[in-house]
Design a protein around this motif. Structure first.
Motif, PDB file in Angstrom:
ATOM      1  N   CYS A  49     -10.617  35.483  30.155  1.00  0.00           N
ATOM      2  CA  CYS A  49     -11.308  34.386  29.478  1.00  0.00           C
ATOM      3  C   CYS A  49     -11.021  34.528  27.989  1.00  0.00           C
ATOM      4  CB  CYS A  49     -12.801  34.459  29.746  1.00  0.00           C
ATOM      5  SG  CYS A  49     -13.786  33.238  28.849  1.00  0.00           S
ATOM      6  N   LEU A  70     -13.457  28.184  25.529  1.00  0.00           N
ATOM      7  CA  LEU A  70     -13.121  29.248  26.463  1.00  0.00           C
ATOM      8  C   LEU A  70     -12.052  28.752  27.430  1.00  0.00           C
ATOM      9  CD1 LEU A  70     -16.755  30.401  27.381  1.00  0.00           C
ATOM     10  CD2 LEU A  70     -15.271  31.304  25.589  1.00  0.00           C
ATOM     11  N   TRP A 112     -19.694  35.568  33.886  1.00  0.00           N
ATOM     12  CA  TRP A 112     -18.841  34.933  34.888  1.00  0.00           C
ATOM     13  C   TRP A 112     -19.740  34.355  35.981  1.00  0.00           C
ATOM     14  CZ3 TRP A 112     -13.658  34.158  34.514  1.00  0.00           C
ATOM     15  CH2 TRP A 112     -12.961  34.912  33.565  1.00  0.00           C
ATOM     16  N   GLY A 119     -15.798  27.845  30.309  1.00  0.00           N
ATOM     17  CA  GLY A 119     -14.380  27.631  30.537  1.00  0.00           C
ATOM     18  C   GLY A 119     -14.175  26.542  31.574  1.00  0.00           C
ATOM     19  N   THR A 174     -11.403  38.297  24.067  1.00  0.00           N
ATOM     20  CA  THR A 174     -11.121  38.008  25.476  1.00  0.00           C
ATOM     21  C   THR A 174     -12.054  38.808  26.374  1.00  0.00           C
ATOM     22  OG1 THR A 174      -8.797  37.565  24.990  1.00  0.00           O
ATOM     23  CG2 THR A 174      -9.362  38.016  27.289  1.00  0.00           C
ATOM     24  N   ASP A 188     -10.163  29.935  30.917  1.00  0.00           N
ATOM     25  CA  ASP A 188     -10.079  30.873  32.036  1.00  0.00           C
ATOM     26  C   ASP A 188      -8.660  30.899  32.576  1.00  0.00           C
ATOM     27  OD1 ASP A 188     -12.965  29.184  33.297  1.00  0.00           O
ATOM     28  OD2 ASP A 188     -12.908  30.936  32.000  1.00  0.00           O
ATOM     29  N   TYR A 237     -15.831  30.657  36.703  1.00  0.00           N
ATOM     30  CA  TYR A 237     -15.984  30.156  35.350  1.00  0.00           C
ATOM     31  C   TYR A 237     -16.488  31.266  34.436  1.00  0.00           C
ATOM     32  CZ  TYR A 237     -16.102  25.577  37.700  1.00  0.00           C
ATOM     33  OH  TYR A 237     -15.805  24.476  38.457  1.00  0.00           O
ATOM     34  N   CYS A 238     -15.894  31.373  33.265  1.00  0.00           N
ATOM     35  CA  CYS A 238     -16.491  32.248  32.264  1.00  0.00           C
ATOM     36  C   CYS A 238     -17.382  31.400  31.370  1.00  0.00           C
ATOM     37  CB  CYS A 238     -15.441  32.997  31.453  1.00  0.00           C
ATOM     38  SG  CYS A 238     -14.521  32.005  30.276  1.00  0.00           S
TER      39      CYS A 238
END
Length: 121
Positions: free
Chosen positions: A22, A4, A35, A112, A77, A6, A94-95
């Motif tokens: 993401c 991933l 998230w 991510g 995405t 971001d 952060y994803c």
């Protein structure tokens, strides 16, 4: 293997908007996407999550009505549209991807690298 990435963070004035992205590589179609954010000196907290089908979404009370999580499965995405931003939204975002829809960070399998969001007053 799932990766991933971001992006989309930045500096914005209070009341402004940002959209985080993401981009996922690998087989994430059936994964829920979430998230999270972490501000300096604070623990990581849940922000939003969406099932792979989009049929279910969860939001933290602090962002409900201001943030919207979405995903484009064709592009692999996920997005976080953030409106009416406040200084207290400042954090690294952060994803994450999980095999089940959950608000618990420990249940997410992939993360991510994070993107910084700074909201000035």
């Amino acid at each position: 293997q799932v990766q991933l990435v971001d992006s989309g963070g930045g500096l914005v004035q209070a009341g402004g908007s940002l959209r985080l992205s993401c981009a996922a590589s690998g087989r994430t179609l059936l994964y829920a996407m979430g998230w999270f954010r972490q501000a300096p000196g604070k623990e990581r907290e849940f922000v939003a999550a969406r099932s792979w089908s989009g049929g279910s979404t969860y939001y933290a009370d602090s962002v409900k009505g201001r943030f919207t999580i979405s995903r484009d499965n064709a592009k692999n995405t996920a997005y976080l549209q953030m409106n009416s931003l406040k200084p207290e939204d400042t954090a690294v975002y952060y994803c994450a991807a999980s095999r089940k829809l959950t608000t618990t960070g420990e249940e997410y399998n992939y993360w991510g690298q994070g993107t910084q969001v700074t909201v000035s007053s």
